[in-house]
Design a protein around this motif. Structure first.
Motif, PDB file in Angstrom:
ATOM      1  N   GLU A 223       0.842  -1.070  -0.159  1.00 45.66           N
ATOM      2  CA  GLU A 223      -0.065  -0.118   0.155  1.00 45.66           C
ATOM      3  C   GLU A 223       0.999   1.156   0.150  1.00 45.66           C
ATOM      4  N   LEU A 224       1.768   1.374   0.746  1.00 48.87           N
ATOM      5  CA  LEU A 224       3.013   2.991   0.717  1.00 48.87           C
ATOM      6  C   LEU A 224       3.816   2.871  -0.802  1.00 48.87           C
ATOM      7  N   ILE A 225       4.331   1.663  -1.571  1.00 50.00           N
ATOM      8  CA  ILE A 225       4.974   1.534  -2.382  1.00 50.00           C
ATOM      9  C   ILE A 225       4.011   2.590  -3.438  1.00 50.00           C
TER      10      ILE A 225
ATOM     11  N   PRO B 252       1.924  11.591  11.016  1.00 52.11           N
ATOM     12  CA  PRO B 252       2.598   9.964  11.317  1.00 52.11           C
ATOM     13  C   PRO B 252       3.166  10.066   9.864  1.00 52.11           C
ATOM     14  N   HIS B 253       4.486   8.412   9.735  1.00 46.65           N
ATOM     15  CA  HIS B 253       5.994   8.419   9.090  1.00 46.65           C
ATOM     16  C   HIS B 253       5.078   8.227   8.232  1.00 46.65           C
TER      17      HIS B 253
ATOM     18  N   GLN C 216       7.271  10.258   4.384  1.00 45.08           N
ATOM     19  CA  GLN C 216       7.635   9.437   3.450  1.00 45.08           C
ATOM     20  C   GLN C 216       6.999   9.929   1.860  1.00 45.08           C
ATOM     21  N   LEU C 217       5.652  10.312   2.381  1.00 44.44           N
ATOM     22  CA  LEU C 217       5.438  10.059   0.982  1.00 44.44           C
ATOM     23  C   LEU C 217       6.024  11.654   0.200  1.00 44.44           C
ATOM     24  N   VAL C 218       6.136  13.094   1.518  1.00 48.75           N
ATOM     25  CA  VAL C 218       5.772  14.229   0.821  1.00 48.75           C
ATOM     26  C   VAL C 218       7.554  13.793   0.445  1.00 48.75           C
ATOM     27  N   ILE C 219       8.466  13.052   1.235  1.00 49.23           N
ATOM     28  CA  ILE C 219      10.147  13.186   0.896  1.00 49.23           C
ATOM     29  C   ILE C 219       9.749  12.462  -0.433  1.00 49.23           C
ATOM     30  N   TYR C 220       9.135  11.530  -0.849  1.00 47.25           N
ATOM     31  CA  TYR C 220       9.057  10.576  -2.453  1.00 47.25           C
ATOM     32  C   TYR C 220       8.822  11.707  -3.455  1.00 47.25           C
ATOM     33  N   LYS C 221       7.719  12.505  -3.044  1.00 44.21           N
ATOM     34  CA  LYS C 221       7.395  13.372  -4.018  1.00 44.21           C
ATOM     35  C   LYS C 221       8.362  14.620  -4.103  1.00 44.21           C
ATOM     36  N   ALA C 222       8.935  14.751  -3.435  1.00 45.72           N
ATOM     37  CA  ALA C 222       9.726  16.084  -3.584  1.00 45.72           C
ATOM     38  C   ALA C 222      10.808  15.665  -4.245  1.00 45.72           C
ATOM     39  N   MET C 223      11.719  14.606  -3.959  1.00 48.27           N
ATOM     40  CA  MET C 223      12.445  13.641  -4.663  1.00 48.27           C
ATOM     41  C   MET C 223      12.020  13.566  -6.180  1.00 48.27           C
TER      42      MET C 223
ATOM     43  N   ARG D 215       9.426  18.200   7.251  1.00 48.81           N
ATOM     44  CA  ARG D 215       8.927  18.301   7.681  1.00 48.81           C
ATOM     45  C   ARG D 215       7.536  18.574   8.161  1.00 48.81           C
ATOM     46  N   ALA D 216       6.838  17.855   8.202  1.00 42.18           N
ATOM     47  CA  ALA D 216       5.679  17.532   8.599  1.00 42.18           C
ATOM     48  C   ALA D 216       4.404  18.509  10.025  1.00 42.18           C
ATOM     49  N   TYR D 217       4.069  19.301  10.402  1.00 43.98           N
ATOM     50  CA  TYR D 217       3.531  18.524  11.512  1.00 43.98           C
ATOM     51  C   TYR D 217       1.974  19.253  11.608  1.00 43.98           C
TER      52      TYR D 217
END
Length: 385
Positions: A69-71, A297-298, A302-309, A322-324
């Motif tokens: 689901e994460l992938i 949530p972690h 992960q979604l934000v990091i991957y989409k930015a990369m 950061r997401a808060y």
């Protein structure tokens, strides 16, 4: 600090900042996958075999299903995430509205019946459940008012908007609910010490509460299938579930105090009031975490990091993400690294488009994208200790 594993710019096959057309339905094989995450997906047949393999097979299969689901979530474009959230909202809009209004009517009916039962029987157990039902209905009206106020707040006076107003309302209401139930606990202790209670069995009061419970049970079943589609309905479902336990226990203790032992009724009132206080203290603790800026949530990070990369081939690295929470929604901060020779207009356009895409994601209230040309500096917005 999160950096690009490859250490250099991405290939031209990845999604770029100019790729803005909406694609709600895309073949999985056509989605960009620069890091070959799709190879980590395990088919359902293999998951079923893994589940039956040995004692830990179920846990392994559950873990791998979450990884699948994460992938799949990472490989979806941000437009698809936004479109899916919008489609779900449109599909279940009427059902969610029915659940909200039916719950409001049910809470009002339960409030009236519980007040009648508590006043006519003077049972401490039914008084405790009656207070809970009154505050349930009051919370619906209070939170609806706070929601309307949050939507109409002046952005010049309150630049971050009014979303946190609802969170503050939950904390205030929880404090009031706890205070009133503390009074019930005190009265229950006084009744136990004086050993003076009314042992009359009030059948009409018991039947009134039982009828309200029947309505609550139907709404519990209706909200059960919608709880994953709306956070509001999930709260209502939890409220119906809690009412079923609380009111059923209240009926048993009130009847037991009349037919079996006199002390069952005050003990029941004390236990119910204590349980309500514990539940609301837990709720207030969670709400304080949202106001204090608890991390997202972690999986969302992960979604934000991957989409930015993978957003643009001009982005060399990701420095910080950061997401808060800021109330119920998220604030997102992303520091990207680009070549020092990148023209200002291009750096601005890429960062602006990334910010717009992030703000379009579900539950994101605001996003901030900072552009830099190196990663050796101290992280931004950190006070010197």
């Amino acid at each position: 600090m999160t950096t690009d594993p490859s250490g250099h710019s991405f290939s031209s096959g990845v999604q770029t900042c100019s790729d803005v057309e909406m694609r709600p339905q895309v073949n999985d094989e056509l989605r960009p996958d620069p890091y070959k995450f799709r190879r980590g997906i395990i088919a359902d047949d293999e998951l079923n075999q893994l589940r039956r393999r040995h004692k830990t097979g179920k846990n392994l299969a559950r873990y791998q299903r979450k990884q699948n689901e994460l992938i799949n979530s990472l490989l979806k474009s941000m437009e698809e995430h936004t479109e899916e959230a919008r489609n779900d909202e449109e599909t279940y809009r009427i059902s969610i509205r029915i659940a909200v209004w039916a719950s409001l009517i049910a809470n009002f009916s339960l409030c009236v019946l519980q007040l009648y039962a508590a006043i006519s029987s003077v049972s401490l157990s039914l008084i405790a459940t009656g207070i809970d039902s009154v505050f349930d209905f009051g919370s619906n009206l209070f939170l609806y008012y706070m929601h309307k106020r949050a939507m109409k707040m002046d952005v010049n006076k309150w630049p971050v908007g009014g979303s946190r107003l609802e969170t503050i309302g939950n904390i205030i209401y929880g404090a009031l609910m706890s205070s009133v139930n503390l009074v019930v606990i005190v009265e229950s202790i006084r009744a136990l010490m004086s050993q003076g209670t009314d042992n009359t069995f009030h059948l009409a009061s018991i039947l009134a509460v039982a009828a309200a419970l029947g309505l609550k049970f139907l709404l519990f079943l209706y909200c059960f299938r919608l709880r994953s589609r709306s956070s509001q309905v999930e709260v209502l479902w939890e409220d119906h579930r809690n009412d079923l336990f609380i009111n059923s226990f209240g009926i048993l203790m009130s009847a037991g105090g009349s037919r079996l032992k006199w002390w069952l009724d005050p003990v029941g009132g004390m236990l119910i009031a204590s349980g309500v206080i514990v539940a609301w203290v837990h709720t207030m603790y969670e709400q304080f975490g949202l106001l204090a800026g608890k991390s997202a949530p972690h999986e969302f990070l992960q979604l934000v990091i991957y989409k930015a990369m993978t957003f643009s081939e001009h982005i060399d690295k990701i420095d910080t993400v950061r997401a808060y929470h800021s109330g119920p929604n998220y604030f997102v901060e992303v520091d990207i690294v680009m070549d020092a020779a990148t023209p200002l207009w291009k750096a601005h356009d890429i960062s602006q488009q990334l910010q717009d895409k992030l703000e379009a994601l579900p539950n994101v209230e605001r996003a901030f994208v900072h552009v830099d040309h190196e990663t050796e500096h101290t992280p931004e917005h950190r006070k010197a200790m």
